[in-house]
Design an enzyme around this catalytic site. Sequence first.
Site, PDB file in Angstrom:
ATOM      1  N   ASP A  85      24.830 -11.633  63.368  1.00 36.19           N
ATOM      2  CA  ASP A  85      25.434 -12.045  64.638  1.00 36.19           C
ATOM      3  C   ASP A  85      26.426 -11.027  65.188  1.00 36.19           C
ATOM      4  OD1 ASP A  85      23.975 -14.374  64.298  1.00 36.19           O
ATOM      5  OD2 ASP A  85      25.623 -15.388  63.266  1.00 36.19           O
ATOM      6  N   LYS A  96      23.445  -7.732  67.994  1.00 38.82           N
ATOM      7  CA  LYS A  96      22.284  -6.828  67.968  1.00 38.82           C
ATOM      8  C   LYS A  96      21.376  -7.041  69.178  1.00 38.82           C
ATOM      9  CE  LYS A  96      21.177  -8.569  63.966  1.00 38.82           C
ATOM     10  NZ  LYS A  96      22.349  -9.395  63.704  1.00 38.82           N
ATOM     11  N   GLY A 103      18.926 -15.247  65.317  1.00 34.47           N
ATOM     12  CA  GLY A 103      19.162 -15.756  66.663  1.00 34.47           C
ATOM     13  C   GLY A 103      19.814 -14.625  67.430  1.00 34.47           C
ATOM     14  N   HIS A 104      19.051 -13.948  68.266  1.00 36.13           N
ATOM     15  CA  HIS A 104      19.556 -12.772  68.991  1.00 36.13           C
ATOM     16  C   HIS A 104      19.728 -13.144  70.454  1.00 36.13           C
ATOM     17  CE1 HIS A 104      17.706  -9.889  65.756  1.00 36.13           C
ATOM     18  NE2 HIS A 104      18.581 -10.741  65.267  1.00 36.13           N
ATOM     19  N   GLN A 140      19.646 -10.255  60.855  1.00 39.69           N
ATOM     20  CA  GLN A 140      20.751 -10.499  59.913  1.00 39.69           C
ATOM     21  C   GLN A 140      21.716  -9.302  59.890  1.00 39.69           C
ATOM     22  OE1 GLN A 140      17.242 -11.200  58.644  1.00 39.69           O
ATOM     23  NE2 GLN A 140      17.703 -12.985  59.867  1.00 39.69           N
TER      24      GLN A 140
END
Length: 434
Positions: free
Chosen positions: A15, A18, A42-43, A228
Amino acid sequence: MGKRNVTVVGLQWGDEGKGKVVDALAGTCRYVVRFCGGANAGHSVMIGDQKYAMHLIPCGVFSPGVVNVIGNGVVFDPAVAIEELDGLAKRGVAVGPDTLRISSAAHVVMPYHRRHDELAEAQLGRAKIGTTARGIGPCYADKATRSTAIRVGDLIDETVLRDKIAPIVALKNKVFAALYGAAPMDAAAMADEYVAHGRRLAPMIGNTGAMLRRAIAEGQRILFEGGQGTMLDIDHGTYPFVTSSSVSACGVPAGAGVPPGAVGQVVGVIKAYTSRIGAGPFPTEQDNDIGARLRERGNEYGTTTGRPRRCGWFDAFAVGYAASLSGVDVLALSLLDVLSGLEEVKICTGYRVDGTVLADYDPAVLGKAEGIYETLPGWAEEIADCRKLRDLPREARAYVRRIEELLGRPVGFISVGSERTASIIPMRAIEGLR
Ligand code: GDP
Ligand code: IMO
Ligand code: MG
């Protein structure tokens, strides 16, 4: 092949921002490739007032002409991917076989993987890892087991798929009943569902490794999008409180099917402080007003699970370790705006373990580590509208400079807000950026 390509990896516990960095660079690339993890990621990409939370589909879908690739190293959940594709289509982002390719060698996350993840975590109780419950660990475990694995290529052969699912589900039912007293799953219904998923995704499935190696031979630019963060790496992170894949730049060749030299320029993404979601050691955690303030200002709630993230000071010792592992060339610093209004800001520069200053970073001793800090003056001004380095308050510039000094690497991108354009590019350090 030189440094034509670019790899974007997280250097903390995920988080780091990215998604925004990948989106900023995607327009300069022909391919954007996920090589690790799965729907645990979750991007976020924010374009105007539209926020997109991407789990499996690479963040290159917002840039015209980009071919997005889900590499063989990803654990692919077809149900999540289809939901994500439908959600994007509804919002006017069309993704089809020309813009998304899925490796036939990627492993499929099945409903029993998600179930296993939940059951195992519930049984661990207080000792749980705090996973995202997306079935990531159980799917990678089946990949290593081999006899109980299903790959994306199997989804498009109905006979093969049905022949595989029946005995695997029979086995899982026995195991889950014995270990957790769980009710059995219906293999036939599951097979019907996954045959349908296979039909829907078939036009996008193929040999992505061959495609990428051909692209390299042709000199096309590829961006590898990490999931990650290094401290969650299966080998180099804070084991066992990690994820189940190789998430540093070291994971690119194996997870995408390209030679090591294809990694290219490595961009290490760092948050201006630290956050961690899930259990495990976190030496700079501020379980106090500071941590709460970072969480609220940074909106630190999981993109995938909605869980509150644990927050603390920037850990230059941990990031230095992560940067050296991935061979980071340049840093992208995000969420700097969140620090506005703090009287002082701290940076952790080392650890003391049992009274001794640690020479080499070692994630195995983190549980006993006590941070050694440097304190810098904070700044009161909001910086979300700054677009040039000189627009930043002096103290914020000094903070950035100190991070560069401690890490021995330049900061080539500074993010001061979630929106796509809220960034400062202090120098031409990242290939392709102004
Ligand atoms: P990723 O997993 O590394 O892509 O990061 P996430 O998307 O999970 O988390 C980063 C969060 O911070 C998202 O909500 C972003 O929209 C947001 N964000 C990214 N950059 C900035 C920034 O510079 N400032 C602020 N305030 N928010 C940001
Ligand atoms: P992005 O790509 C933050 C964490 C989970 C948990 C541990 C294991 O958005 O940065 P898993 O479900 O992988 O078995 O969970 O890893 N985790 C992440 N934390 N960002 C992520 O991805 C993460 N992916 C996994 O919270 O602590
Ligand atoms: Mg995330």
